[in-house]
Design a protein around this motif. Structure first.
Motif, PDB file in Angstrom:
ATOM      1  N   ALA A   1       0.830  -1.209   0.000  1.00 19.39           N
ATOM      2  CA  ALA A   1       0.000   0.000   0.000  1.00 19.39           C
ATOM      3  C   ALA A   1       0.865   1.260   0.000  1.00 19.39           C
ATOM      4  O   ALA A   1       0.550   2.246  -0.690  1.00 19.39           O
ATOM      5  CB  ALA A   1      -0.926  -0.004   1.213  1.00 19.39           C
ATOM      6  N   MET A   2       1.963   1.239   0.752  1.00 16.03           N
ATOM      7  CA  MET A   2       2.881   2.378   0.772  1.00 16.03           C
ATOM      8  C   MET A   2       3.486   2.629  -0.601  1.00 16.03           C
ATOM      9  O   MET A   2       3.738   3.775  -0.971  1.00 16.03           O
ATOM     10  CB  MET A   2       3.980   2.141   1.807  1.00 16.03           C
ATOM     11  N   GLY A   3       3.726   1.541  -1.337  1.00 18.96           N
ATOM     12  CA  GLY A   3       4.277   1.696  -2.672  1.00 18.96           C
ATOM     13  C   GLY A   3       3.273   2.238  -3.664  1.00 18.96           C
ATOM     14  O   GLY A   3       3.558   3.189  -4.405  1.00 18.96           O
ATOM     15  N   VAL A   4       2.068   1.677  -3.656  1.00 16.49           N
ATOM     16  CA  VAL A   4       1.047   2.084  -4.614  1.00 16.49           C
ATOM     17  C   VAL A   4       0.581   3.522  -4.367  1.00 16.49           C
ATOM     18  O   VAL A   4       0.393   4.299  -5.313  1.00 16.49           O
ATOM     19  CB  VAL A   4      -0.152   1.113  -4.565  1.00 16.49           C
ATOM     20  N   TRP A   5       0.414   3.887  -3.107  1.00 10.81           N
ATOM     21  CA  TRP A   5      -0.093   5.222  -2.762  1.00 10.81           C
ATOM     22  C   TRP A   5       0.983   6.063  -2.067  1.00 10.81           C
ATOM     23  O   TRP A   5       0.716   6.769  -1.107  1.00 10.81           O
ATOM     24  CB  TRP A   5      -1.326   5.092  -1.876  1.00 10.81           C
TER      25      TRP A   5
ATOM     26  N   GLU B   1       2.353   8.738  -2.796  1.00  9.76           N
ATOM     27  CA  GLU B   1       2.173  10.193  -2.857  1.00  9.76           C
ATOM     28  C   GLU B   1       1.072  10.681  -1.920  1.00  9.76           C
ATOM     29  O   GLU B   1       0.874  11.891  -1.788  1.00  9.76           O
ATOM     30  CB  GLU B   1       1.870  10.621  -4.302  1.00  9.76           C
ATOM     31  N   THR B   2       0.355   9.764  -1.295  1.00  4.32           N
ATOM     32  CA  THR B   2      -0.720  10.122  -0.359  1.00  4.32           C
ATOM     33  C   THR B   2      -0.163  10.094   1.056  1.00  4.32           C
ATOM     34  O   THR B   2      -0.029   9.029   1.667  1.00  4.32           O
ATOM     35  CB  THR B   2      -1.904   9.148  -0.489  1.00  4.32           C
ATOM     36  N   GLN B   3       0.173  11.273   1.581  1.00  4.51           N
ATOM     37  CA  GLN B   3       0.928  11.350   2.834  1.00  4.51           C
ATOM     38  C   GLN B   3       0.204  10.690   4.000  1.00  4.51           C
ATOM     39  O   GLN B   3       0.808   9.921   4.761  1.00  4.51           O
ATOM     40  CB  GLN B   3       1.230  12.815   3.172  1.00  4.51           C
ATOM     41  N   TRP B   4      -1.092  10.969   4.180  1.00  4.32           N
ATOM     42  CA  TRP B   4      -1.803  10.433   5.337  1.00  4.32           C
ATOM     43  C   TRP B   4      -1.847   8.906   5.315  1.00  4.32           C
ATOM     44  O   TRP B   4      -1.768   8.251   6.351  1.00  4.32           O
ATOM     45  CB  TRP B   4      -3.225  10.992   5.415  1.00  4.32           C
ATOM     46  N   LEU B   5      -1.938   8.326   4.095  1.00  5.05           N
ATOM     47  CA  LEU B   5      -1.988   6.873   3.998  1.00  5.05           C
ATOM     48  C   LEU B   5      -0.637   6.257   4.349  1.00  5.05           C
ATOM     49  O   LEU B   5      -0.580   5.230   5.038  1.00  5.05           O
ATOM     50  CB  LEU B   5      -2.411   6.470   2.586  1.00  5.05           C
ATOM     51  N   VAL B   6       0.440   6.882   3.886  1.00  5.30           N
ATOM     52  CA  VAL B   6       1.772   6.361   4.206  1.00  5.30           C
ATOM     53  C   VAL B   6       2.028   6.454   5.714  1.00  5.30           C
ATOM     54  O   VAL B   6       2.557   5.522   6.317  1.00  5.30           O
ATOM     55  CB  VAL B   6       2.861   7.128   3.424  1.00  5.30           C
TER      56      VAL B   6
ATOM     57  N   MET C   1       8.844   1.607  -6.114  1.00  2.00           N
ATOM     58  CA  MET C   1       9.503   0.327  -6.306  1.00  2.00           C
ATOM     59  C   MET C   1      10.144  -0.243  -5.036  1.00  2.00           C
ATOM     60  O   MET C   1      10.058  -1.461  -4.795  1.00  2.00           O
ATOM     61  CB  MET C   1      10.544   0.437  -7.428  1.00  2.00           C
ATOM     62  N   PRO C   2      10.812   0.567  -4.183  1.00  2.00           N
ATOM     63  CA  PRO C   2      11.403  -0.021  -2.970  1.00  2.00           C
ATOM     64  C   PRO C   2      10.388  -0.744  -2.095  1.00  2.00           C
ATOM     65  O   PRO C   2      10.689  -1.809  -1.541  1.00  2.00           O
ATOM     66  CB  PRO C   2      11.971   1.207  -2.235  1.00  2.00           C
ATOM     67  N   PHE C   3       9.187  -0.197  -1.987  1.00  2.00           N
ATOM     68  CA  PHE C   3       8.181  -0.798  -1.123  1.00  2.00           C
ATOM     69  C   PHE C   3       7.527  -2.015  -1.776  1.00  2.00           C
ATOM     70  O   PHE C   3       7.163  -2.978  -1.081  1.00  2.00           O
ATOM     71  CB  PHE C   3       7.128   0.252  -0.750  1.00  2.00           C
ATOM     72  N   ILE C   4       7.387  -1.999  -3.093  1.00  2.00           N
ATOM     73  CA  ILE C   4       6.841  -3.160  -3.791  1.00  2.00           C
ATOM     74  C   ILE C   4       7.786  -4.352  -3.642  1.00  2.00           C
ATOM     75  O   ILE C   4       7.361  -5.476  -3.334  1.00  2.00           O
ATOM     76  CB  ILE C   4       6.615  -2.847  -5.290  1.00  2.00           C
ATOM     77  N   VAL C   5       9.080  -4.113  -3.857  1.00  2.00           N
ATOM     78  CA  VAL C   5      10.077  -5.182  -3.704  1.00  2.00           C
ATOM     79  C   VAL C   5      10.102  -5.678  -2.259  1.00  2.00           C
ATOM     80  O   VAL C   5      10.180  -6.896  -2.006  1.00  2.00           O
ATOM     81  CB  VAL C   5      11.468  -4.684  -4.128  1.00  2.00           C
ATOM     82  N   ALA C   6      10.026  -4.764  -1.308  1.00  2.00           N
ATOM     83  CA  ALA C   6      10.021  -5.151   0.100  1.00  2.00           C
ATOM     84  C   ALA C   6       8.794  -5.999   0.432  1.00  2.00           C
ATOM     85  O   ALA C   6       8.881  -6.978   1.200  1.00  2.00           O
ATOM     86  CB  ALA C   6      10.045  -3.903   0.986  1.00  2.00           C
ATOM     87  N   ALA C   7       7.641  -5.647  -0.133  1.00  2.00           N
ATOM     88  CA  ALA C   7       6.427  -6.426   0.098  1.00  2.00           C
ATOM     89  C   ALA C   7       6.582  -7.854  -0.414  1.00  2.00           C
ATOM     90  O   ALA C   7       6.166  -8.819   0.248  1.00  2.00           O
ATOM     91  CB  ALA C   7       5.232  -5.746  -0.581  1.00  2.00           C
ATOM     92  N   VAL C   8       7.194  -8.001  -1.586  1.00  2.00           N
ATOM     93  CA  VAL C   8       7.437  -9.330  -2.152  1.00  2.00           C
ATOM     94  C   VAL C   8       8.367 -10.140  -1.245  1.00  2.00           C
ATOM     95  O   VAL C   8       8.142 -11.336  -1.003  1.00  2.00           O
ATOM     96  CB  VAL C   8       8.021  -9.211  -3.568  1.00  2.00           C
TER      97      VAL C   8
END
Length: 406
Positions: free
Chosen positions: A305-309, A311-316, A379-386
């Motif tokens: 979720a951090m990777g996909v969104w 740019e959305t500060q509150w979600l991160v 990308m860093p967060f997507i790879v970390a999720a995997v």
């Protein structure tokens, strides 16, 4: 197949006393290590809010600033292999005090440095001191505690949580004045920890954990135990996600030092609370493997979720803070599992496991910075999720080797 030694009446009485003793009823030596561990792990969180400031003021790219975590974890991973050898020769107390002195020295020198590469190198020295302290602190608390392995691990994880949660707040406050402040602050706190341990811990010979000296080969021999190897490899993938969040999230949050301090304060508080309150209940009702798998899936989801969104500060911010609960539960569960997985000496088991998990922690920070530079901040967060999801798959695939651990 390992032979199980039958319990005699002395064993039964000791087990009964351990199970019924309160977690807070500990010798002064345990509390000395506990408070020193809080200060040691406070050092990790102290640096986190100032990573963007270091990159800006030292004219460094994010991938260079995150090397502060890479050098720290890489040296710590290798140094974990010699912690048992050192502690078996100079005792737990001597090893803890050596670790504290090294941390104080290199963090103080880091605060006086003027370039990113000097700071990265000095941070590696800090990792050496932390390796001596961290591996030995867990062994010391488990060995000196009178309340059993599970409660001793909970106490150790509580120290980690408190240190990590308070550290960012103090780091944000000191870092707002100067990025050097947190480094010099750690050095000062380590002096206080040194005085506390020197005063309250028993003599070195009373905390000796092994009658014979430990060989540097012992941690590698310990990895012949399938259960310990499975947990160690899973922890390496899990820690890739852990340190991606810790090292790279500050660069996408868009907050100043105070703001980052408060975000990671919330993260650390949830980590501390769940490690002490929630994880033991999960273990009691469901064992360790099932809850660990669930927490890894949830953490992988948060990173995705951090990777996909991104740019959305509150979600991160929400994802970072919520991840603290997942990490707190998982840290306690996996540390308890490692301590109970084999009949290997505790310090040797801790060294083997820590060597593997900090390899993941060493790769993640630098890789996260490079992935962001080459591709994008997602990308860093997507790879970390995997990687974190992969940690869960490793345990599921090798369930036959770890199903005995509860």
């Amino acid at each position: 197949m390992q032979q199980v030694r039958p319990l005699d009446m002395k064993d039964i009485n000791e087990e009964f006393n351990e199970q019924n003793s309160h977690i807070l009823k500990q010798p002064k030596s345990v509390w000395a290590v506990f408070f020193a561990a809080i200060i040691a792990f406070m050092g990790l969180g102290l640096v986190d809010p100032i990573l963007p400031a270091i990159a800006e003021q030292l004219d460094a790219a994010p991938s260079q600033a995150t090397l502060l975590f890479t050098s720290y974890n890489a040296i710590m991973a290798v140094a974990m292999l010699i912690t048992g050898t050192i502690s078996s020769r100079i005792g737990l107390k001597g090893t803890l005090l050596c670790g504290i002195v090294i941390i104080a020295l290199f963090s103080g020198l880091g605060g006086l440095s003027n370039g990113i590469w000097a700071l990265v190198a000095l941070r590696g020295g800090w990792g050496l001191g932390n390796a001596l302290f961290v591996a030995t602190a867990l062994t010391a608390i488990v060995t000196l505690s009178k309340s059993g392995n599970v409660k001793a691990v909970i106490l150790y994880e509580a120290a980690i949580g408190l240190g990590i949660s308070v550290g960012p707040l103090l780091g944000g406050w000191l870092g707002a004045m100067s990025w050097r402040g947190p480094f010099l602050g750690v050095a000062t706190l380590m002096v206080i920890a040194f005085i506390g341990l020197t005063t309250l811990m028993p003599k070195a010979e009373k905390t000796q954990t092994a009658k014979s000296k430990t060989s540097i080969k012992d941690p590698f021999r310990a990895l012949k135990h399938p259960s310990l190897l499975v947990f160690g490899i899973a922890a390496a993938f899990y820690n890739y996600g852990f340190f991606t969040l810790l090292a790279f999230a500050p660069f996408i949050l868009g907050l100043d030092e105070h703001g980052l301090g408060f975000v990671f304060l919330g993260w650390g508080l949830l980590l501390a609370i769940t490690s002490v309150v929630m994880a033991p209940r999960l273990q009691e009702h469901f064992g360790v493997v099932g809850p660990m798998a669930v927490m890894l899936i949830l953490f992988a989801g948060a990173l995705f979720a951090m990777g996909v969104w991104h740019e959305t500060q509150w979600l991160v911010i929400t994802a970072v803070v919520a991840a603290g609960a997942m990490l707190g539960n998982n840290n306690t569960l996996i540390t308890t599992a490692v301590m109970n997985a084999t009949d290997v000496d505790r310090s040797t088991a801790s060294a083997s496991y820590s060597f593997l998990r900090f390899i993941g922690g060493a790769i993640a920070p630098f890789a996260a910075g490079k992935l962001a530079e080459i591709y994008n901040p997602a990308m860093p967060f997507i790879v970390a999720a995997v990687c974190v999801f992969g940690a869960m798959l490793i345990m599921v695939i090798n369930y036959e080797h770890i199903k005995h651990v509860r």
